[in-house]
Design a protein around this motif. Sequence first.
Motif, short mmCIF file in Angstrom:
data_model
loop_
_atom_site.label_atom_id
_atom_site.label_comp_id
_atom_site.label_asym_id
_atom_site.label_seq_id
_atom_site.Cartn_x
_atom_site.Cartn_y
_atom_site.Cartn_z
N LEU A 37 0.83 -1.20 0.00
CA LEU A 37 0.00 0.00 0.00
C LEU A 37 0.87 1.26 0.00
O LEU A 37 0.56 2.22 -0.70
CB LEU A 37 -0.95 0.01 1.21
CG LEU A 37 -1.89 1.19 1.30
CD1 LEU A 37 -2.76 1.32 0.05
CD2 LEU A 37 -2.76 1.07 2.55
N GLU A 38 1.94 1.24 0.75
CA GLU A 38 2.84 2.40 0.77
C GLU A 38 3.45 2.64 -0.61
O GLU A 38 3.59 3.78 -1.04
CB GLU A 38 3.93 2.21 1.83
CG GLU A 38 4.67 3.47 2.16
CD GLU A 38 3.76 4.66 2.49
OE1 GLU A 38 4.01 5.76 1.96
OE2 GLU A 38 2.80 4.49 3.26
N THR A 39 3.80 1.57 -1.31
CA THR A 39 4.33 1.71 -2.67
C THR A 39 3.27 2.32 -3.59
O THR A 39 3.59 3.20 -4.41
CB THR A 39 4.77 0.34 -3.22
OG1 THR A 39 5.77 -0.19 -2.36
CG2 THR A 39 5.30 0.44 -4.63
N LEU A 40 2.04 1.88 -3.45
CA LEU A 40 0.96 2.43 -4.27
C LEU A 40 0.73 3.90 -3.96
O LEU A 40 0.59 4.72 -4.87
CB LEU A 40 -0.32 1.61 -4.03
CG LEU A 40 -1.51 1.91 -4.92
CD1 LEU A 40 -1.18 1.67 -6.39
CD2 LEU A 40 -2.70 1.06 -4.51
N ARG A 41 0.71 4.24 -2.69
CA ARG A 41 0.54 5.65 -2.29
C ARG A 41 1.66 6.52 -2.88
O ARG A 41 1.43 7.62 -3.37
CB ARG A 41 0.55 5.78 -0.77
CG ARG A 41 -0.71 5.31 -0.10
CD ARG A 41 -0.57 5.42 1.40
NE ARG A 41 -1.78 5.02 2.08
CZ ARG A 41 -1.80 4.47 3.29
NH1 ARG A 41 -0.67 4.27 3.96
NH2 ARG A 41 -2.95 4.14 3.84
N SER A 42 2.87 6.00 -2.78
CA SER A 42 4.04 6.72 -3.31
C SER A 42 3.91 6.92 -4.82
O SER A 42 4.22 8.00 -5.34
CB SER A 42 5.30 5.93 -2.97
OG SER A 42 6.42 6.46 -3.61
N ALA A 43 3.45 5.91 -5.51
CA ALA A 43 3.29 6.01 -6.97
C ALA A 43 2.29 7.09 -7.34
O ALA A 43 2.51 7.87 -8.27
CB ALA A 43 2.85 4.67 -7.54
N VAL A 44 1.20 7.17 -6.60
CA VAL A 44 0.19 8.20 -6.86
C VAL A 44 0.76 9.58 -6.54
O VAL A 44 0.64 10.51 -7.35
CB VAL A 44 -1.10 7.92 -6.05
CG1 VAL A 44 -2.05 9.11 -6.11
CG2 VAL A 44 -1.78 6.65 -6.56
N LEU A 54 2.37 -1.27 -11.86
CA LEU A 54 2.86 -2.52 -11.28
C LEU A 54 2.25 -2.78 -9.90
O LEU A 54 1.79 -3.90 -9.63
CB LEU A 54 4.38 -2.49 -11.18
CG LEU A 54 5.02 -3.75 -10.58
CD1 LEU A 54 4.67 -4.99 -11.41
CD2 LEU A 54 6.53 -3.57 -10.49
N SER A 55 2.22 -1.79 -9.03
CA SER A 55 1.69 -2.02 -7.68
C SER A 55 0.18 -2.25 -7.72
O SER A 55 -0.34 -3.09 -6.97
CB SER A 55 2.07 -0.89 -6.73
OG SER A 55 1.63 0.35 -7.19
N ALA A 56 -0.53 -1.55 -8.59
CA ALA A 56 -1.97 -1.78 -8.73
C ALA A 56 -2.24 -3.17 -9.29
O ALA A 56 -3.17 -3.85 -8.85
CB ALA A 56 -2.60 -0.71 -9.62
N HIS A 57 -1.41 -3.60 -10.25
CA HIS A 57 -1.55 -4.95 -10.81
C HIS A 57 -1.35 -6.00 -9.71
O HIS A 57 -2.09 -6.99 -9.65
CB HIS A 57 -0.53 -5.15 -11.93
CG HIS A 57 -0.57 -6.51 -12.53
ND1 HIS A 57 -1.51 -6.89 -13.47
CD2 HIS A 57 0.20 -7.61 -12.31
CE1 HIS A 57 -1.32 -8.15 -13.81
NE2 HIS A 57 -0.28 -8.62 -13.12
N THR A 58 -0.38 -5.77 -8.84
CA THR A 58 -0.14 -6.70 -7.74
C THR A 58 -1.34 -6.75 -6.81
O THR A 58 -1.78 -7.83 -6.41
CB THR A 58 1.13 -6.28 -6.95
OG1 THR A 58 2.23 -6.25 -7.88
CG2 THR A 58 1.43 -7.26 -5.84
N PHE A 59 -1.90 -5.58 -6.49
CA PHE A 59 -3.09 -5.55 -5.64
C PHE A 59 -4.27 -6.24 -6.32
O PHE A 59 -5.06 -6.92 -5.67
CB PHE A 59 -3.48 -4.11 -5.29
CG PHE A 59 -3.06 -3.70 -3.92
CD1 PHE A 59 -3.50 -4.39 -2.79
CD2 PHE A 59 -2.22 -2.63 -3.73
CE1 PHE A 59 -3.11 -4.03 -1.52
CE2 PHE A 59 -1.82 -2.25 -2.46
CZ PHE A 59 -2.27 -2.94 -1.35
#
Length: 119
Positions: A37-44, A54-59
């Motif tokens: 989730l932290e990676t996704l937040r950082s990406a946004v 990539l992080s959304a695909h993983t989720f």
Amino acid sequence: MEYKSFNWALLIEQFEGDEEILQDMIVNFQKSSPALLETLRSAVKEQDAAKLSLSAHTFKGVFRNFFSEEGSNIAYELEMSGKKSNFENTHSLLKALESQLTLLLEETLVLKKSLDKVP
């Protein structure tokens, strides 16, 4: 108990007889979700399209493992936003994903406790 974040019947059918594997999957999900989730937040925040995709695909895969249709759909929308480098709705999608994730984390913890009681 009625689970709102995932399809209990499909999940149990998938793991019937392998409750130990399901418990392990829940433990791994519980442990790995905060960092993901932290990676996704950082990406946004950084508007990093590749990291978002990539992080959304993983989720999306995580939610699909638990037959969480709503979570999977939100993750897919975020993944497509990353692929298109379109950050217009990513904050609202991220908030929706966080809500689904919180609910899934809570409900899988309850599920794990109920599985712990099964002989």
